[in-house]
Write a protein that holds these residues in place. Sequence first.
Motif, PDB file in Angstrom:
ATOM      1  N   ILE A 153     -12.155  19.653  37.862  1.00 45.74           N
ATOM      2  CA  ILE A 153     -11.336  20.532  38.710  1.00 45.74           C
ATOM      3  C   ILE A 153     -10.022  20.849  38.020  1.00 45.74           C
ATOM      4  N   ASN A 154      -9.414  19.861  37.376  1.00 47.66           N
ATOM      5  CA  ASN A 154      -8.157  20.066  36.669  1.00 47.66           C
ATOM      6  C   ASN A 154      -8.317  21.027  35.496  1.00 47.66           C
ATOM      7  N   ARG A 155      -9.442  20.880  34.751  1.00 44.36           N
ATOM      8  CA  ARG A 155      -9.713  21.800  33.645  1.00 44.36           C
ATOM      9  C   ARG A 155      -9.886  23.223  34.154  1.00 44.36           C
ATOM     10  N   PHE A 156     -10.623  23.334  35.258  1.00 47.60           N
ATOM     11  CA  PHE A 156     -10.857  24.655  35.860  1.00 47.60           C
ATOM     12  C   PHE A 156      -9.529  25.287  36.275  1.00 47.60           C
ATOM     13  N   ARG A 157      -8.666  24.474  36.899  1.00 49.45           N
ATOM     14  CA  ARG A 157      -7.365  24.985  37.328  1.00 49.45           C
ATOM     15  C   ARG A 157      -6.523  25.441  36.141  1.00 49.45           C
ATOM     16  N   ARG A 158      -6.551  24.690  35.045  1.00 54.60           N
ATOM     17  CA  ARG A 158      -5.815  25.074  33.853  1.00 54.60           C
ATOM     18  C   ARG A 158      -6.309  26.403  33.300  1.00 54.60           C
ATOM     19  N   LYS A 159      -7.635  26.559  33.278  1.00 52.79           N
ATOM     20  CA  LYS A 159      -8.201  27.827  32.781  1.00 52.79           C
ATOM     21  C   LYS A 159      -7.791  28.999  33.665  1.00 52.79           C
ATOM     22  N   ILE A 160      -7.822  28.782  34.989  1.00 54.57           N
ATOM     23  CA  ILE A 160      -7.416  29.842  35.912  1.00 54.57           C
ATOM     24  C   ILE A 160      -5.944  30.172  35.729  1.00 54.57           C
ATOM     25  N   THR A 161      -5.127  29.139  35.564  1.00 50.75           N
ATOM     26  CA  THR A 161      -3.697  29.342  35.361  1.00 50.75           C
ATOM     27  C   THR A 161      -3.420  30.139  34.089  1.00 50.75           C
ATOM     28  N   ILE A 162      -4.125  29.767  33.010  1.00 41.10           N
ATOM     29  CA  ILE A 162      -3.960  30.484  31.741  1.00 41.10           C
ATOM     30  C   ILE A 162      -4.410  31.932  31.885  1.00 41.10           C
ATOM     31  N   LEU A 163      -5.527  32.138  32.570  1.00 39.86           N
ATOM     32  CA  LEU A 163      -6.048  33.493  32.778  1.00 39.86           C
ATOM     33  C   LEU A 163      -5.057  34.339  33.562  1.00 39.86           C
ATOM     34  N   ILE A 164      -4.528  33.773  34.636  1.00 40.68           N
ATOM     35  CA  ILE A 164      -3.549  34.508  35.451  1.00 40.68           C
ATOM     36  C   ILE A 164      -2.312  34.851  34.622  1.00 40.68           C
ATOM     37  N   ALA A 165      -1.863  33.874  33.819  1.00 42.92           N
ATOM     38  CA  ALA A 165      -0.684  34.108  32.970  1.00 42.92           C
ATOM     39  C   ALA A 165      -0.944  35.237  31.974  1.00 42.92           C
ATOM     40  N   LEU A 166      -2.149  35.246  31.387  1.00 42.28           N
ATOM     41  CA  LEU A 166      -2.500  36.300  30.427  1.00 42.28           C
ATOM     42  C   LEU A 166      -2.560  37.660  31.095  1.00 42.28           C
ATOM     43  N   VAL A 167      -3.093  37.710  32.312  1.00 42.46           N
ATOM     44  CA  VAL A 167      -3.157  38.972  33.063  1.00 42.46           C
ATOM     45  C   VAL A 167      -1.751  39.478  33.355  1.00 42.46           C
ATOM     46  N   ILE A 168      -0.875  38.575  33.798  1.00 46.44           N
ATOM     47  CA  ILE A 168       0.505  38.956  34.097  1.00 46.44           C
ATOM     48  C   ILE A 168       1.201  39.483  32.844  1.00 46.44           C
ATOM     49  N   LEU A 169       1.019  38.784  31.721  1.00 51.01           N
ATOM     50  CA  LEU A 169       1.610  39.232  30.458  1.00 51.01           C
ATOM     51  C   LEU A 169       1.073  40.595  30.033  1.00 51.01           C
ATOM     52  N   ALA A 170      -0.220  40.823  30.236  1.00 52.73           N
ATOM     53  CA  ALA A 170      -0.830  42.110  29.885  1.00 52.73           C
ATOM     54  C   ALA A 170      -0.253  43.240  30.737  1.00 52.73           C
TER      55      ALA A 170
END
Length: 288
Positions: free
Chosen positions: A3-20
Amino acid sequence: MKINRFRRKITILIALVILAVIFCYFENNALVTSKYTYTTNKINSELNGYRIVQISDLHNKEFGRENKKLLNKVDAMHPDMIVLTGDLVDSSHTDISSALRFVKKAVKIAPTYYVTGNHEYALFQKEYQTLKKGLKAAGVIQLDNKAIKISDHFYLAGIRDQRFEDDGELSQYTDDFETASDQVIKEIPKNAFKVLLAHEPQWLDRYAKSEVDVVLSGHAHGGQIRIPLTKIGLVAPDQGLLPKYTAGIYKKNKTTMYVSRGLGNSILPQRIFNRPEVVMITLKYAKR
């Protein structure tokens, strides 16, 4: 743990989307100024330091409310002349009122001159006539196939988009464009300093045959997507993939052409490594 790994991936994805999203907004809206100096012995010393600010391909875009950011940037350059090199409006989402609000404020900064682009051609006839009358009422000088004397030895000329006929009615491509620049330039004394406003840069060979000193053009939108650390743009109207003329300086014989990357977008909604651009040419006097 999973669950923690999944959350990290989601967090990174959201951050990348925001940066884009931030990057895309920045590329479309962060104005940049490109400054050039043109040295000539054809002008007199009184014109040394004369500033021409070019606005091209606005396409009804607004930078700040009623283009306040754009107007402030232009005003800060202290131009002696403002030139509008076509596509002030966009034919797919035309807003004549917005365009006229902009030019009414631009003329208060400096004398303003204009030539048509292909998007003016694409307007309905009624819309174009409304724009044309509004520009005239605002004090903008339209130079479609005309030349005027700015000062001793300095003439400004313009050619309309190649789809317009003499009376301003809309037409198909005409053979008239083949010789339009020649006809306009013939009105100017041979040894005068000649600046030509022409929306489409792909006709540099024709402009050069007229022996104008400077051409100010746009239309190519900087190639829309530019490859970093190069002068390469990917696509431009009427030039297709890997276009030859997209931004900056091009020379042919005795003619120097400056191509603005423009300010707005039309068919393609996003610029990449290609921020909206205001161009300023400063004239420098050289002794004969």
